[in-house]
Design a protein around this motif. Structure first.
Motif, short mmCIF file in Angstrom:
data_model
loop_
_atom_site.label_atom_id
_atom_site.label_comp_id
_atom_site.label_asym_id
_atom_site.label_seq_id
_atom_site.Cartn_x
_atom_site.Cartn_y
_atom_site.Cartn_z
N GLY A 278 7.06 3.12 -0.35
CA GLY A 278 6.05 2.49 0.46
C GLY A 278 5.66 1.14 -0.12
N ILE A 279 4.48 0.65 0.26
CA ILE A 279 3.97 -0.64 -0.20
C ILE A 279 2.60 -0.42 -0.86
N PHE A 280 2.45 -1.01 -2.04
CA PHE A 280 1.20 -0.94 -2.81
C PHE A 280 0.55 -2.32 -2.78
N ILE A 281 -0.71 -2.38 -2.39
CA ILE A 281 -1.45 -3.65 -2.34
C ILE A 281 -2.74 -3.50 -3.14
N ALA A 282 -2.95 -4.41 -4.08
CA ALA A 282 -4.18 -4.42 -4.88
C ALA A 282 -4.88 -5.76 -4.71
N LYS A 283 -6.19 -5.72 -4.52
CA LYS A 283 -6.98 -6.93 -4.34
C LYS A 283 -8.28 -6.81 -5.13
N LYS A 284 -8.57 -7.79 -5.98
CA LYS A 284 -9.83 -7.81 -6.70
C LYS A 284 -10.91 -8.32 -5.76
N ILE A 285 -11.90 -7.47 -5.45
CA ILE A 285 -12.90 -7.84 -4.44
C ILE A 285 -14.22 -8.31 -5.05
N ASN A 286 -14.44 -8.01 -6.34
CA ASN A 286 -15.58 -8.58 -7.08
C ASN A 286 -15.27 -8.48 -8.57
N ASP A 287 -16.24 -8.76 -9.41
CA ASP A 287 -16.00 -8.82 -10.85
C ASP A 287 -15.57 -7.48 -11.45
N THR A 288 -15.94 -6.39 -10.81
CA THR A 288 -15.68 -5.07 -11.40
C THR A 288 -14.76 -4.18 -10.58
N THR A 289 -14.50 -4.53 -9.33
CA THR A 289 -13.87 -3.59 -8.40
C THR A 289 -12.60 -4.15 -7.76
N HIS A 290 -11.60 -3.27 -7.63
CA HIS A 290 -10.38 -3.58 -6.89
C HIS A 290 -10.29 -2.66 -5.66
N ARG A 291 -9.68 -3.18 -4.62
CA ARG A 291 -9.35 -2.36 -3.46
C ARG A 291 -7.84 -2.10 -3.48
N ILE A 292 -7.47 -0.83 -3.31
CA ILE A 292 -6.08 -0.42 -3.34
C ILE A 292 -5.70 0.16 -1.98
N VAL A 293 -4.60 -0.31 -1.41
CA VAL A 293 -4.08 0.23 -0.16
C VAL A 293 -2.62 0.60 -0.37
N PHE A 294 -2.27 1.80 0.05
CA PHE A 294 -0.89 2.26 -0.01
C PHE A 294 -0.43 2.59 1.40
N THR A 295 0.67 1.95 1.84
CA THR A 295 1.18 2.15 3.20
C THR A 295 2.63 2.60 3.15
N THR A 296 3.12 3.06 4.29
CA THR A 296 4.55 3.29 4.43
C THR A 296 5.24 1.93 4.54
N GLU A 297 6.56 1.93 4.48
CA GLU A 297 7.30 0.68 4.61
C GLU A 297 7.17 0.08 6.00
N PHE A 298 6.69 0.89 6.97
CA PHE A 298 6.50 0.41 8.34
C PHE A 298 5.06 -0.03 8.59
N MET B 17 -3.32 5.54 2.22
CA MET B 17 -4.51 5.63 1.37
C MET B 17 -5.18 4.27 1.27
N ASP B 18 -6.49 4.27 1.20
CA ASP B 18 -7.28 3.05 1.04
C ASP B 18 -8.50 3.42 0.21
N PHE B 19 -8.60 2.87 -1.01
CA PHE B 19 -9.77 3.17 -1.83
C PHE B 19 -10.18 2.00 -2.69
N GLU B 20 -11.41 2.07 -3.17
CA GLU B 20 -11.97 1.06 -4.06
C GLU B 20 -12.21 1.70 -5.42
N ILE B 21 -11.86 0.97 -6.47
CA ILE B 21 -11.91 1.56 -7.80
C ILE B 21 -12.42 0.55 -8.82
N SER B 22 -13.27 1.04 -9.71
CA SER B 22 -13.76 0.24 -10.83
C SER B 22 -13.80 1.14 -12.06
N GLU B 23 -14.34 0.61 -13.14
CA GLU B 23 -14.41 1.38 -14.38
C GLU B 23 -15.24 2.66 -14.22
N ASN B 24 -16.29 2.57 -13.39
CA ASN B 24 -17.23 3.69 -13.29
C ASN B 24 -17.33 4.30 -11.91
#
Length: 211
Positions: free
Chosen positions: A66-86, A91-98
């Protein structure tokens, strides 16, 4: 990605709960005087960049892509999206240290063990700074130990070109998983591998070059 393939992934993740590793953290490193108190990781740090990778996940011999996309949306948090090749979002989630927030996930993947495994993997992948408690070395790398709750991270920096080679996430007695990096300029990682030692799970990310 077919529904049966996703179900196969979930079954094997559940089976992994009963797998016990007999390995141990390598202690044959030479202690060295601490030359820094923190290690900065530049990968995924630019908020203006969409980090897009072709992704292959291998679980007990079964291949998922599939395709993995990561984007830093602020100083502490990234948004991660995982899609099929089409382009279908899995999956779509936001992740930080805490914090960790699931924005959306297909029902076949909405399982606690799978989400927790990916959360731990990607939290370490996107971590910007490691505070250092001890330092070691071997023939090819300086090794920095950073406490991470009940576990430790071992950051390997090449002596030859000063690039980040890998990060080992381990308990006090055994390695859990390892991140390997391939970077031409030590600013952007062209290839990343996440290999688990106690379950047969490997995630490979290859930078997606648009034509």
């Amino acid at each position: 990605m077919q529904k049966s393939t996703i179900q196969f992934l979930l079954i094997n993740c559940f089976l992994a709960l009963v797998v016990v590793s007999c390995g141990s953290v390598t202690k044959n490193y030479t202690p060295k005087k601490l030359d820094k108190t923190a290690v900065e990781v530049p990968y995924f740090s630019d908020s203006k960049t969409d980090y897009v990778y072709k992704t292959n996940i291998s679980v007990y011999g079964n291949e998922l892509s599939g395709i993995f996309i990561a984007k830093k949306i602020n100083d502490t948090t990234h948004r991660i999206v995982f899609t099929t090749e089409f382009g279908n979002k899995l999956m779509d989630f936001e992740i930080s240290e805490n914090d960790f927030k699931v924005n959306s996930i297909v029902s076949e993947l909405d399982r606690k063990i799978l989400i927790n495994t990916l959360k731990e993997d990607f939290r370490l992948l996107l971590k910007k700074q490691y505070l250092i408690q001890e330092q070691f070395e071997n023939e090819s790398a300086d090794i920095y130990k950073s406490a991470d709750g009940k576990r430790d991270n071992y950051i390997f920096i090449s002596k030859k070109d000063k690039k980040l080679e890998k990060i080992v996430h381990a308990s006090k007695t055994k390695e859990k998983f390892t991140l390997f990096f391939n970077s031409e300029n030590n600013i952007f990682a062209e290839k990343i591998q996440i290999n688990h030692q106690n379950i047969k799970l490997k995630i490979e990310l290859n930078y997606f070059k648009s034509e």
